[in-house]
Design an enzyme around this catalytic site. Structure first.
Site, PDB file in Angstrom:
ATOM      1  N   GLU A 270       0.859  -1.099  -0.126  1.00 47.54           N
ATOM      2  CA  GLU A 270       0.027  -0.063   0.127  1.00 47.54           C
ATOM      3  C   GLU A 270       0.942   1.121   0.029  1.00 47.54           C
ATOM      4  O   GLU A 270       2.206   1.118   0.128  1.00 47.54           O
ATOM      5  CB  GLU A 270      -1.027  -0.096   1.067  1.00 47.54           C
ATOM      6  CG  GLU A 270      -0.023  -0.172   2.512  1.00 47.54           C
ATOM      7  CD  GLU A 270      -1.130  -0.454   3.587  1.00 47.54           C
ATOM      8  OE1 GLU A 270      -0.401  -0.054   4.978  1.00 47.54           O
ATOM      9  OE2 GLU A 270      -2.159  -0.900   3.577  1.00 47.54           O
TER      10      GLU A 270
ATOM     11  N   HIS B 237      -3.616   2.786   7.635  1.00 48.75           N
ATOM     12  CA  HIS B 237      -2.747   2.252   8.442  1.00 48.75           C
ATOM     13  C   HIS B 237      -2.118   3.452   8.998  1.00 48.75           C
ATOM     14  O   HIS B 237      -1.780   4.669   7.650  1.00 48.75           O
ATOM     15  CB  HIS B 237      -1.868   1.329   7.718  1.00 48.75           C
ATOM     16  CG  HIS B 237      -2.555  -0.135   7.799  1.00 48.75           C
ATOM     17  ND1 HIS B 237      -2.352  -0.884   6.799  1.00 48.75           N
ATOM     18  CD2 HIS B 237      -3.426  -0.680   8.507  1.00 48.75           C
ATOM     19  CE1 HIS B 237      -3.087  -1.847   6.910  1.00 48.75           C
ATOM     20  NE2 HIS B 237      -3.336  -1.793   8.073  1.00 48.75           N
TER      21      HIS B 237
END
Length: 164
Positions: free
Chosen positions: A78, A120
């Site tokens: 990511e 995150h």
């Protein structure tokens, strides 16, 4: 890290594919997709999405490359951090002879201002190199198969490993 599910045996089947993921939930999705295609997992590492994880993705890939029970490697990445770029450097240097597939999420974040995180803590784009698109490009250039969907991963691995 977290591997998802109440009963891991419903998701994870023993096998020869190493998984390293920046998301615990996506570790389970990758494993379940492999299972649906008749492949199993040698080791699954959910390294998490924090800025400091202790061991980086490239080090896990080195361990998979050295593990005789692992025949192929899957990464879930990511935006943010240099984890995926470090793997690209490792593969480009010829340090990994096993097939590597990656799925990089988070292209939508490229529409946000630099420095804004999603999900995150470390999934923050601070430079163009941190974007999902840049990571995909760099991994492809290094020789990693970059999937657009989860189902492409086991198809690639089966072909690369000469499996039906």
């Amino acid at each position: 890290g977290g591997i998802g599910g109440v009963d891991p045996t419903e998701i994870y089947t023993p096998g020869a594919i190493g998984i390293c993921s920046r998301s615990g939930g996506m570790s389970a999705e990758v494993a379940l997709t492999l299972k649906a295609h008749g492949l199993g997992v040698s080791t699954c590492v959910s390294m998490g999405g924090d800025q400091v994880t202790g061991t980086g993705m490239a080090e896990f890939v080195r361990m998979f490359a050295d593990d005789p029970e692992t025949q192929g490697i899957v990464l879930f990445g990511e935006p943010g951090t240099t984890n995926e770029q470090d793997v690209a450097d490792l593969v480009a240097a010829g340090s990994v002879s096993k097939p590597v597939a990656a799925l990089i999420a988070g292209s939508f974040q490229e529409q946000y201002p630099a420095g804004q995180s999603f999900g995150h803590a470390a999934a923050m784009v601070t430079s163009d190199a941190d974007t999902a698109s840049a990571k995909r490009k760099r991994l492809k250039e290094a020789g990693v198969f970059v999937a657009e969907t989860l189902d492409q991963i086991p198809i690639f691995l089966k072909g690369a490993l000469g499996l039906p």
